[in-house]
Scaffold this active site. Structure first.
Site, PDB file in Angstrom:
ATOM      1  N   ASP A  36      47.590 185.684  34.041  1.00 19.64           N
ATOM      2  CA  ASP A  36      47.244 187.088  34.289  1.00 19.64           C
ATOM      3  C   ASP A  36      48.489 187.875  34.643  1.00 19.64           C
ATOM      4  OD1 ASP A  36      45.770 189.381  34.740  1.00 19.64           O
ATOM      5  OD2 ASP A  36      45.152 188.805  36.751  1.00 19.64           O
ATOM      6  N   HIS A  57      44.553 185.889  40.152  1.00 20.28           N
ATOM      7  CA  HIS A  57      44.986 186.546  41.389  1.00 20.28           C
ATOM      8  C   HIS A  57      45.331 185.580  42.514  1.00 20.28           C
ATOM      9  CE1 HIS A  57      42.640 190.493  40.220  1.00 20.28           C
ATOM     10  NE2 HIS A  57      43.568 190.146  39.335  1.00 20.28           N
ATOM     11  N   ASP A  74      44.015 189.791  27.898  1.00 19.84           N
ATOM     12  CA  ASP A  74      44.109 189.792  29.357  1.00 19.84           C
ATOM     13  C   ASP A  74      43.034 188.894  29.960  1.00 19.84           C
ATOM     14  OD1 ASP A  74      44.819 190.366  31.957  1.00 19.84           O
ATOM     15  OD2 ASP A  74      43.763 192.289  32.026  1.00 19.84           O
ATOM     16  N   GLU A 100      48.291 197.476  35.457  1.00 18.23           N
ATOM     17  CA  GLU A 100      46.868 197.226  35.242  1.00 18.23           C
ATOM     18  C   GLU A 100      46.191 196.781  36.532  1.00 18.23           C
ATOM     19  OE1 GLU A 100      43.258 194.834  34.500  1.00 18.23           O
ATOM     20  OE2 GLU A 100      45.161 194.160  35.370  1.00 18.23           O
ATOM     21  N   GLU A 101      46.898 196.025  37.355  1.00 18.38           N
ATOM     22  CA  GLU A 101      46.274 195.372  38.496  1.00 18.38           C
ATOM     23  C   GLU A 101      45.784 196.327  39.580  1.00 18.38           C
ATOM     24  OE1 GLU A 101      45.247 192.569  38.429  1.00 18.38           O
ATOM     25  OE2 GLU A 101      46.543 191.203  37.358  1.00 18.38           O
TER      26      GLU A 101
END
Length: 454
Positions: free
Chosen positions: A289, A421, A351, A323-324
């Protein structure tokens, strides 16, 4: 023996003659990346030499420079940076947390959620109220919540075969839990990590505060930690939870989307985008990611150059930033395209990790989806059976407003949220062959869109 050999040669000859130019081209794309692919080495560089790259950080800027240099070395027709302003949040020193029950103190793993405020310098210790959702929170009311830490403990649904559906069914507590808890006077919020895995790895991610409510510190707790906290609460409802985190939000920072392109030979004004997001959370290397999506996207263009494929339309690889925790890159790129009156006919995003390819989700009109469905027989030999309605991707989503058809690359989803994450999303978690197959799958859909339009 001669009869058998002659028969085999005849069958082979017939098979080759029966192959369409499209099937031959797609086969060549897979052969090229499986034998000469650079995705895995690029991923090693991005994860090991650059490392974590949260928006606004030195790592993010280093990633921008790496992506630009990598595409320039491949000799793409044009490589450029597109400026965007991005949020800048820093975690600070590692978080601390423990459960106090009686005379015992049990340490548990937590990670501050992106965008959260810090605790006071000495931390917070308070009683705990466990809930599964906002409805339970509202039923308790302020009398039972004020001055407490709210513990949101709704797990992802393990019965969902598509783990992204399970994620979607649970992530609202991470995004909005602090806002609802603060409305009832809570002093902090602890959120069960978004994964079906039972382990000690807390999963960070973005959260947001609603208008007009106190900003209370919020952290994710590992699934093992959540299970232990819930068990101990059932034994001792008067236990307390302590946590300390040192995060802060700083002024927005200048950053960039990184874009490389091969100019179209017949319809250069029609653009096909293939991309991933360059930023990652700060806990680890961001391999799945979304380092995987970035290197796969660059590989699509490299393959075309290596095979001498001259696309009719312009093909762009876009490394989106932020993006996060903001989506500024995706929004900024769509604004850039609109400002320059660019015509994007399709966009492909990777993604969902670098796992075994399964297909593509398609966002478009019924006619466009029907046309894509006609390509199923060309894609099926490569395990790409899931071709149909589905999500496109967060970064390419803003392009849909201008009529762009969106393709979300779908690898196998079972392991993705083990890493998502977390501190274990490292280069070693990615399989080279799976990564290469994903790049070839993306190249195949780009090739077909380029050949036949939508």
């Amino acid at each position: 023996m001669k009869i058998t050999l002659s028969f085999s040669l005849a069958v082979l000859s017939t098979t080759l003659l029966a192959q369409s130019p499209d099937s031959v081209a797609i086969r060549s794309l897979f052969n090229e990346t499986l034998t000469n692919g650079k995705s895995y080495e690029w991923l090693r560089q991005l994860t090991k030499q650059v490392g974590p790259r949260l928006s606004g950080s030195p790592g993010a800027q280093k990633a921008v420079e790496w992506a630009k240099q990598t595409m320039e070395k491949e000799g793409f027709d044009r490589v450029f940076l597109q400026e965007v302003m991005v949020p800048h949040w820093e975690r600070g020193p590692k978080e601390e947390a423990y459960i106090r029950t009686g005379k015992r103190k049990l340490t548990v793993p937590i990670a501050a959620l992106g965008g959260s405020v810090a605790t006071p310098p000495k931390g917070i210790e308070a009683g705990v109220v466990e809930v599964k959702n906002v409805k339970e929170l509202e039923a308790l009311g302020a009398d039972k919540i004020k001055g407490k830490i709210v513990f949101f403990n709704r797990p992802m649904d393990p019965t969902k075969l598509n783990t992204f559906e399970a994620y979607g069914g649970a992530v609202d507590q991470r995004a909005n839990g602090a806002t609802f808890a603060a409305k009832f006077g809570a002093v902090g919020a602890i959120i069960r990590s978004m994964t079906t895995a039972q382990d000690d790895n807390p999963h960070t991610g973005s959260m947001r505060y609603g208008a007009g409510v106190p900003l209370i510190p919020t952290a994710a707790i590992s699934t093992n930690g959540a299970n232990e906290l819930s068990r101990l609460l059932s034994e001792d409802p008067n236990l307390t939870f302590y946590f300390k985190q040192n995060c802060q939000s700083l002024p927005d920072a200048k950053s960039y989307n990184v874009v490389g392109e091969i100019k179209g030979s017949e319809k250069p004004d029609e653009i096909i985008v293939v991309g991933g997001h360059l930023d990652s959370w700060d806990l680890a290397e961001g391999a799945h990611d979304d380092g995987a999506g970035c290197v796969q996207s660059i590989e699509v263009l490299r393959m075309m150059k290596a095979l001498g494929i001259k696309p009719k339309r312009t093909i762009r690889a876009v490394m989106f930033m932020n993006e996060e925790n903001g989506l500024r890159g995706g929004i900024g790129y769509a604004d850039y395209a609109k400002k320059n009156s660019e015509k994007h006919i399709a966009a492909v995003e990777s993604d969902n990790g670098g796992f075994t390819p399964r297909g593509f989700g398609v966002v478009g009109t019924s006619e466009q989806k029907a046309k894509v469905s006609q390509w199923k027989s060309l894609l099926a030999p490569y395990g790409l059976h899931e071709i149909g309605p589905g999500g496109g991707g967060a970064d390419i989503g803003p392009l849909a407003q201008s009529g762009t058809v969106l393709f979300g690359f779908k690898p196998d989803s079972q392991r993705y949220f083990d890493y998502h994450h977390t501190g274990i999303d490292r280069f070693e978690a990615v399989n080279k062959r799976e990564l290469d197959l994903g790049a070839a799958s993306m190249a195949a859909i780009v090739y077909l869109v380029d050949q036949y339009g939508l």
